[in-house]
Design an enzyme around this catalytic site. Structure first.
Site, short mmCIF file in Angstrom:
data_model
loop_
_atom_site.label_atom_id
_atom_site.label_comp_id
_atom_site.label_asym_id
_atom_site.label_seq_id
_atom_site.Cartn_x
_atom_site.Cartn_y
_atom_site.Cartn_z
N LEU A 1 10.55 -1.03 3.56
CA LEU A 1 9.16 -1.05 4.01
C LEU A 1 8.60 -2.46 4.09
O LEU A 1 7.44 -2.64 4.46
CB LEU A 1 8.27 -0.22 3.06
N ALA B 1 11.31 2.16 7.56
CA ALA B 1 9.93 2.53 7.86
C ALA B 1 9.49 1.73 9.08
O ALA B 1 9.08 0.58 8.98
CB ALA B 1 9.02 2.24 6.67
N PHE C 1 0.82 -1.21 0.00
CA PHE C 1 0.00 0.00 0.00
C PHE C 1 0.86 1.27 0.00
O PHE C 1 0.88 2.02 -0.98
CB PHE C 1 -0.94 -0.05 1.21
N TYR D 1 23.92 -0.47 12.96
CA TYR D 1 24.64 -0.31 11.70
C TYR D 1 25.13 1.13 11.54
O TYR D 1 26.20 1.36 10.98
CB TYR D 1 23.73 -0.69 10.52
N THR E 1 1.87 -9.87 0.93
CA THR E 1 0.71 -9.01 1.19
C THR E 1 0.62 -7.87 0.17
O THR E 1 -0.38 -7.16 0.14
CB THR E 1 0.75 -8.42 2.61
N ARG F 1 -7.94 -3.21 8.83
CA ARG F 1 -7.80 -1.90 9.43
C ARG F 1 -9.12 -1.12 9.34
O ARG F 1 -9.98 -1.43 8.52
CB ARG F 1 -6.64 -1.14 8.79
N TYR G 1 4.66 -8.01 15.38
CA TYR G 1 4.88 -6.77 14.63
C TYR G 1 5.61 -5.74 15.49
O TYR G 1 6.60 -5.14 15.04
CB TYR G 1 3.54 -6.22 14.16
#
Length: 316
Positions: free
Chosen positions: A80, A121, A18, A166, A42, A193, A152
């Protein structure tokens, strides 16, 4: 892009998702060549259909959890790749953790080899069910490490720690952004969502299912604004973390009513059981983004919601 040299070529992991697909479109509009790396778990090729035949865009279907390389120079790596909705990371818990751990490491390694700037992200979920409101970047969070959202939350918290390591120990030029709730076209109707759920229910004349009593709050940022914030962070020298979101806060019940009114729907609102560890409050403090990036949301919520409803109504 900002104070950095022009970005000739960027790698976007999760670029068929998305937010990632909108990011790819914006980069191409600015003349940046884009390699999109996505395993389509996804994400969807439909999201990047506008890139068909675009010689400056390459889709590389692969899992970033396995080591990967991109031929030629790369100026910017934007990571992302991850399932991002509660339904997705409940369905793919191990894949979500691996995207945050192995996927982030592989993307960082690519940036290190190429001498590229790296953007992670991350998410407002690193704050968990916050005890501080609104949430600033200095807040460490209130996260259940073994709860139903932990795959998550902890994947992103680890990804932030790895990105920081890093930067401090290997000299990679990194930046971390924490994305708050984003909405807009290309959200999947059944991704779980609130916005796509309410819109698809209202358009179908079905009851709008509000979790709990609907008093929990969210702050919703239109996807074009989110992408603008990502690119502002990528172009600037600040390493983050920096919140990217809309500080306008509304309850889930208010959101349901506004969606229903905008859709011209007579759907009733029904109340369902609230998920475990569902955050009660969510609103970003974006003072840092304003000061360091010169960024703040520009799209009015009702206008963004109208554009989103129009997109869903045309799905058929």
């Amino acid at each position: 892009m900002g104070g950095l040299p022009p970005v000739r070529r960027a790698v976007v992991t999760g670029g068929a998702g998305f937010v990632g697909s909108h990011l790819c479109d914006r980069l191409r509009a600015e003349g940046t060549e884009v390699t999109c790396v996505d395993n389509l778990l996804t994400g969807s090729v439909d999201n990047i259909a506008a890139r068909d035949g675009d010689p400056g865009f390459v889709l590389d279907v692969r899992d970033v959890c396995e080591p990967f390389d991109v031929a030629g120079p790369v100026d910017l790596v934007l990571h992302l790749a991850s399932p991002a909705s509660p339904h997705d990371y409940a369905r793919y818990p191990v894949e979500t953790l691996r995207a945050g751990a192995h996927g982030t490491a592989n993307a960082l390694d690519l940036a290190m080899r190429k001498g590229a700037r790296f953007l992670l992200a991350s998410t407002s979920e690193v704050y968990g069910d916050p005890l501080v409101h609104p949430q600033t970047e200095l807040y460490w969070g209130n996260v259940n490490p073994v709860g139903p959202r932990s795959q998550y939350d902890e994947a992103k918290r680890y990804a932030e720690a790895l990105t920081t390591a890093y930067r401090t120990s290997r000299g990679v030029d990194t930046v971390i952004v924490r994305l708050f709730n984003t909405y807009g076209p290309r959200m999947r109707p059944k991704d779980g969502r609130a916005v796509p759920t309410f819109v698809t229910q209202a358009l179908a004349g079905e009851p709008l299912t509000v979790a709990g009593d609907g008093s929990q709050t969210r702050s919703l940022c239109y996807v074009d604004d989110t992408v603008g914030g990502i690119l502002a962070a990528a172009a600037g020298p600040h390493p983050g973390p920096v919140n990217l979101g809309n500080p306008v806060e509304l309850t889930i019940l208010e959101l349901a009513h506004r969606v229903r009114d905008l859709c011209g729907s007579a759907s009733p609102v029904t109340f369902v059981e609230r998920p475990v560890d569902d955050p009660g409050l969510r609103r970003p403090d974006i003072a840092l983004a304003r000061a360091e990036l010169g960024w703040q949301p520009a799209v009015d919520f009702d206008k963004g919601l109208a554009m989103t409803v129009d997109w869903f109504s045309r799905l058929g």
